[in-house]
Design a protein around this motif. Sequence first.
Motif, PDB file in Angstrom:
ATOM      1  N   GLY A   3       0.808  -1.208   0.000  1.00  0.00           N
ATOM      2  CA  GLY A   3       0.000   0.000   0.000  1.00  0.00           C
ATOM      3  C   GLY A   3       0.842   1.258   0.000  1.00  0.00           C
ATOM      4  O   GLY A   3       0.547   2.222  -0.723  1.00  0.00           O
ATOM      5  N   LEU A   4       1.906   1.267   0.803  1.00  0.00           N
ATOM      6  CA  LEU A   4       2.794   2.425   0.853  1.00  0.00           C
ATOM      7  C   LEU A   4       3.434   2.662  -0.513  1.00  0.00           C
ATOM      8  O   LEU A   4       3.497   3.804  -0.997  1.00  0.00           O
ATOM      9  CB  LEU A   4       3.871   2.206   1.912  1.00  0.00           C
ATOM     10  CG  LEU A   4       4.806   3.380   2.180  1.00  0.00           C
ATOM     11  CD1 LEU A   4       4.079   4.506   2.896  1.00  0.00           C
ATOM     12  CD2 LEU A   4       6.012   2.931   3.016  1.00  0.00           C
ATOM     13  N   ALA A   5       3.909   1.593  -1.140  1.00  0.00           N
ATOM     14  CA  ALA A   5       4.540   1.717  -2.457  1.00  0.00           C
ATOM     15  C   ALA A   5       3.534   2.179  -3.507  1.00  0.00           C
ATOM     16  O   ALA A   5       3.836   3.039  -4.343  1.00  0.00           O
ATOM     17  CB  ALA A   5       5.147   0.380  -2.867  1.00  0.00           C
TER      18      ALA A   5
ATOM     19  N   MET B  10       1.120   8.907  -6.302  1.00  0.00           N
ATOM     20  CA  MET B  10       1.411  10.312  -6.040  1.00  0.00           C
ATOM     21  C   MET B  10       2.447  10.848  -7.016  1.00  0.00           C
ATOM     22  O   MET B  10       2.282  11.938  -7.595  1.00  0.00           O
ATOM     23  CB  MET B  10       1.939  10.472  -4.607  1.00  0.00           C
ATOM     24  CG  MET B  10       0.922  10.208  -3.524  1.00  0.00           C
ATOM     25  SD  MET B  10       1.679   9.651  -1.960  1.00  0.00           S
ATOM     26  CE  MET B  10       2.965  10.857  -1.707  1.00  0.00           C
ATOM     27  N   GLY B  11       3.521  10.091  -7.190  1.00  0.00           N
ATOM     28  CA  GLY B  11       4.611  10.551  -8.038  1.00  0.00           C
ATOM     29  C   GLY B  11       4.191  10.726  -9.483  1.00  0.00           C
ATOM     30  O   GLY B  11       4.468  11.752 -10.116  1.00  0.00           O
TER      31      GLY B  11
ATOM     32  N   VAL C 288      14.660  -5.000  -0.566  1.00  0.00           N
ATOM     33  CA  VAL C 288      14.697  -3.537  -0.583  1.00  0.00           C
ATOM     34  C   VAL C 288      13.509  -2.997  -1.368  1.00  0.00           C
ATOM     35  O   VAL C 288      12.865  -2.020  -0.976  1.00  0.00           O
ATOM     36  CB  VAL C 288      16.021  -3.042  -1.189  1.00  0.00           C
ATOM     37  CG1 VAL C 288      15.991  -1.523  -1.375  1.00  0.00           C
ATOM     38  CG2 VAL C 288      17.191  -3.443  -0.306  1.00  0.00           C
ATOM     39  N   LEU C 289      13.206  -3.636  -2.491  1.00  0.00           N
ATOM     40  CA  LEU C 289      12.116  -3.179  -3.338  1.00  0.00           C
ATOM     41  C   LEU C 289      10.786  -3.681  -2.808  1.00  0.00           C
ATOM     42  O   LEU C 289      10.685  -4.788  -2.277  1.00  0.00           O
ATOM     43  CB  LEU C 289      12.331  -3.671  -4.774  1.00  0.00           C
ATOM     44  CG  LEU C 289      13.625  -3.209  -5.464  1.00  0.00           C
ATOM     45  CD1 LEU C 289      13.701  -3.777  -6.867  1.00  0.00           C
ATOM     46  CD2 LEU C 289      13.699  -1.683  -5.501  1.00  0.00           C
ATOM     47  N   ALA C 290       9.771  -2.859  -2.969  1.00  0.00           N
ATOM     48  CA  ALA C 290       8.430  -3.248  -2.527  1.00  0.00           C
ATOM     49  C   ALA C 290       7.822  -4.207  -3.536  1.00  0.00           C
ATOM     50  O   ALA C 290       7.902  -3.990  -4.749  1.00  0.00           O
ATOM     51  CB  ALA C 290       7.553  -2.014  -2.389  1.00  0.00           C
TER      52      ALA C 290
ATOM     53  N   GLY D 263       8.778   5.076  -3.482  1.00  0.00           N
ATOM     54  CA  GLY D 263       7.820   3.979  -3.550  1.00  0.00           C
ATOM     55  C   GLY D 263       8.486   2.656  -3.899  1.00  0.00           C
ATOM     56  O   GLY D 263       8.136   1.605  -3.348  1.00  0.00           O
ATOM     57  N   LEU D 264       9.445   2.703  -4.793  1.00  0.00           N
ATOM     58  CA  LEU D 264      10.142   1.478  -5.164  1.00  0.00           C
ATOM     59  C   LEU D 264      10.951   0.911  -4.000  1.00  0.00           C
ATOM     60  O   LEU D 264      11.220  -0.293  -3.946  1.00  0.00           O
ATOM     61  CB  LEU D 264      11.065   1.740  -6.364  1.00  0.00           C
ATOM     62  CG  LEU D 264      10.344   2.114  -7.672  1.00  0.00           C
ATOM     63  CD1 LEU D 264      11.353   2.456  -8.747  1.00  0.00           C
ATOM     64  CD2 LEU D 264       9.431   0.983  -8.123  1.00  0.00           C
ATOM     65  N   LEU D 265      11.342   1.766  -3.048  1.00  0.00           N
ATOM     66  CA  LEU D 265      12.091   1.325  -1.870  1.00  0.00           C
ATOM     67  C   LEU D 265      11.170   1.006  -0.693  1.00  0.00           C
ATOM     68  O   LEU D 265      11.627   0.887   0.443  1.00  0.00           O
ATOM     69  CB  LEU D 265      13.087   2.406  -1.444  1.00  0.00           C
ATOM     70  CG  LEU D 265      14.152   2.796  -2.467  1.00  0.00           C
ATOM     71  CD1 LEU D 265      15.002   3.937  -1.943  1.00  0.00           C
ATOM     72  CD2 LEU D 265      15.019   1.594  -2.822  1.00  0.00           C
TER      73      LEU D 265
END
Length: 407
Positions: A51-53, A59-60, A204-206, A311-313
């Motif tokens: 969800g965060l990612a 957003m971005g 590391v990546l979501a 987001g990717l992190l």
Amino acid sequence: MGETVSERGSGTFHVVLAGLIAAVVGFTSSFAVVLTGLRAVGASDTQAASGLAALCLAMGLSALLLSTRLRMPVSVAWSTPGAALLASTGAPAGGFAAAVGAFLVAGVLLVAAGLWGPLGRAIAAIPAPLANAMLAGVLLSLCLAPARAAVEIPRLALPVVVVWLLLTRWAPRWAVPGALAVAAVGVGLDTPAGLGDALRGTSVLAAPDPVAPELALPAVIGLAVPLFLVTMASQNIPGMGVLASYGYRPSLRPLLGVTGAATVAAAPFGGHAVNLAALTAALAAGPSAGPDPQRRWIAGATSGIAYVVLGLLGGLVTALAGLAPVLLLQAVAGLALLGALTSALRAALDDAGMRDAAVVTLVVTVSGVSVGGVGSAFWGLVAGWAVLALTRLPAAVHSAPAAPRPR
């Protein structure tokens, strides 16, 4: 004389830097609120990371699209008050799938508010004191967390509160990021195996973790509708106001259309709501982003790119947050929301004629009551409307002159 190459390069550097600062401040000041809210409505750690990612990517990409197309510094954010609403409402019947269904409905309502004028006017007609009282009630439960944490986990919480207080006095923009950094150091020192061992094997990546949405009426009424209302009242409308204060007056329709569509796209992956930034918008739209207003759109686009990277992190960010005690994470979130709580309370109680209705809205929302599976934020607004309607009824008949007595 025209602008020199060096001056233009210096201006570009400053406007890009402003966009990066806006994204970093926006992310670090409230991602703890988002994770707290998603977990409260039933998300697992992997679903919260997803969800965060999803929110960061939505957003971005929205900020990048709107800023480049409109040539205005349009900043986009997740709904921080909406995340606080999730934290205060708790898991609906049907669990996280029902919450995801509510996120989806909220996104559709945001699009509809932009495309269908009557809906937008109906939202604008909600008395501001009641909307702000509902928001204050939603925020209050999280804003109590720093006090609880200071008593229950003082070794971790007290340094966070002290640093937040000091930075609030001398560097307000960095108060929440500074508090978050102190919390991270405290958790790192408190982790027996060390951060390296604790995070071994963490991606590391979501990784996206889609959830099939479930449309449940109680979740739609008790979660989707309040989420839509607080997002409009506390994010989109103030966000437009910030842009207007710096001379930018875009049409609301494309802004709601893009951010609402982004919310719909992010919902199946756990994202709750995407909207115009209100708190960090000034960093990209104001003079700190450069002396030329025509080039500040670059700051909005840069913040969009930065959010995509963050987001990717998301996997690493969520894993680090998972090492912290839940109450400590809630305390950082509460500190981040104190300013919003102050503004909401002031706006809720400013109108003496609506003060009683606003207080009723506030206390019912804070109560946490649930009727028919519908949460207290909705019932707080209903109760406030009822009191307001009652106070506007004509005075009692006792004021009329008495009839003469028969002789």
